[in-house]
Design an enzyme around this catalytic site. Structure first.
Site, PDB file in Angstrom:
ATOM      1  N   ASP A   8       0.881  -1.161   0.000  1.00  0.00           N
ATOM      2  CA  ASP A   8       0.000   0.000   0.000  1.00  0.00           C
ATOM      3  C   ASP A   8       0.932   1.228   0.000  1.00  0.00           C
ATOM      4  OD1 ASP A   8      -2.471   1.527   0.659  1.00  0.00           O
ATOM      5  OD2 ASP A   8      -1.423   1.846   2.540  1.00  0.00           O
ATOM      6  N   ASP A  10       0.059   5.158   0.744  1.00  0.00           N
ATOM      7  CA  ASP A  10      -0.155   6.122   1.847  1.00  0.00           C
ATOM      8  C   ASP A  10      -0.144   5.404   3.185  1.00  0.00           C
ATOM      9  OD1 ASP A  10      -0.569   8.331   0.161  1.00  0.00           O
ATOM     10  OD2 ASP A  10      -2.648   7.759  -0.146  1.00  0.00           O
ATOM     11  N   GLY A  46      -7.129   4.411   3.466  1.00  0.00           N
ATOM     12  CA  GLY A  46      -7.280   3.286   2.551  1.00  0.00           C
ATOM     13  C   GLY A  46      -8.566   3.267   1.750  1.00  0.00           C
ATOM     14  N   SER A 116      -5.075   5.231  -4.409  1.00  0.00           N
ATOM     15  CA  SER A 116      -4.846   6.640  -4.767  1.00  0.00           C
ATOM     16  C   SER A 116      -4.602   6.828  -6.265  1.00  0.00           C
ATOM     17  CB  SER A 116      -3.642   7.192  -4.003  1.00  0.00           C
ATOM     18  OG  SER A 116      -3.379   8.508  -4.457  1.00  0.00           O
ATOM     19  N   ASN A 118      -3.361   9.459  -7.313  1.00  0.00           N
ATOM     20  CA  ASN A 118      -2.153  10.288  -7.355  1.00  0.00           C
ATOM     21  C   ASN A 118      -0.877   9.460  -7.207  1.00  0.00           C
ATOM     22  OD1 ASN A 118      -3.266  13.094  -7.492  1.00  0.00           O
ATOM     23  ND2 ASN A 118      -4.309  12.410  -5.643  1.00  0.00           N
ATOM     24  N   ASP A 170      -1.626  -0.462   6.045  1.00  0.00           N
ATOM     25  CA  ASP A 170      -1.807   0.282   7.296  1.00  0.00           C
ATOM     26  C   ASP A 170      -3.281   0.496   7.607  1.00  0.00           C
ATOM     27  OD1 ASP A 170      -2.277   2.181   5.218  1.00  0.00           O
ATOM     28  OD2 ASP A 170      -2.073   3.771   6.703  1.00  0.00           O
TER      29      ASP A 170
END
Ligand code: B16
Ligand code: MG
Length: 217
Positions: A8, A10, A46, A116, A118, A170
């Site tokens: 993951d 972020d 998430g 994301s 981004n 996370d």
């Protein structure tokens, strides 16, 4: 036997979660929603941009049409992208680069599994691209975590079966998604003890038994 690790982004490799929070807070203030706080922000980890917007709007009284919600989500993303322009490799979380290098030395593939949109910009700004073999992100999927799609796409791109992949997450939604994809998971970050992951570590710098994890036992 694990042949690929899907990270993951972020909250696992990069500390962009604080920037997400600041951008949502700016939007919330503009909408006169002043009690949106860090506790609410936990529920945005998430999950997709539109679901994150719902977390903000739930704290207010006003009803918005779907078109208006799209405009609001775009506005938050513009604030967030301005912040991302300032992002540097210093935003990479502790232990991330060391872990990516260690895995490459062992011949283990590294993928990204992030909702994301981004992701490409974040990987570019943090100079993490060179360590990543395949990317599955918000631009590749139609359903966000806890749906397993983002990890299924990552495994397909890596050319691996679910059983050959380990997910590092996370968020609780991400751990549920990993399970639904048939993959084992390593939970990290401030809530690592309550994510329900197969393996746990506070950060990627913690004492992690990679030999055991990669053996798939
Ligand atoms: P964007 P991850 C997630 O990334 C974030 O944790 C979540 O807070 C955010 O809403 C989501 O990305 C969408 O991000 O607005 O940039 O498309 O944890 O899956 O790497
Ligand atoms: Mg995350």
């Amino acid at each position: 036997m694990i042949k690929g690790v899907i990270f993951d982004l972020d909250g696992v490799l990069v500390s962009t979660d604080e920037l997400h929070y600041r951008a949502w807070k700016m939007l919330a203030d503009e909408l006169d929603i002043y009690d949106f706080n860090e506790e609410d922000n936990k529920n945005q980890r998430g999950v997709s941009r539109m679901e994150s917007l719902e977390v903000v709007l739930r704290k207010g009284q006003k009803h918005y049409s779907e078109e208006e919600k799209e405009v609001l989500a775009d506005r938050k993303n513009e604030y967030y992208k301005v912040m991302l322009e300032e992002l540097t490799p210093s935003a990479v979380l502790e232990g991330a680069v060391e872990t990516l290098k260690m895995l490459r030395e062992k011949g283990i593939l590294a993928g990204i599994g992030s909702v994301s949109k981004n992701t490409p910009l974040i990987l570019e700004k943090t100079e993490l691209y060179e360590y990543i073999d395949q990317i599955s992100c918000g631009l590749d999927i139609t359903r966000s975590k806890p749906d397993p799609e983002v990890f299924e796409v990552a495994a397909r791109k890596l050319g691996l079966s679910p059983k050959e992949c380990l997910v590092v997450e996370d968020s609780a939604a991400g751990v549920v998604a990993a399970k639904a994809a048939g993959m084992k998971s390593l939970g990290v970050g401030p809530y690592y003890k309550v994510l329900g992951a197969d393996y746990q570590a506070e950060t990627l710098l913690s004492d992690i038994n990679w030999e055991e994890i990669l053996s798939g036992n």
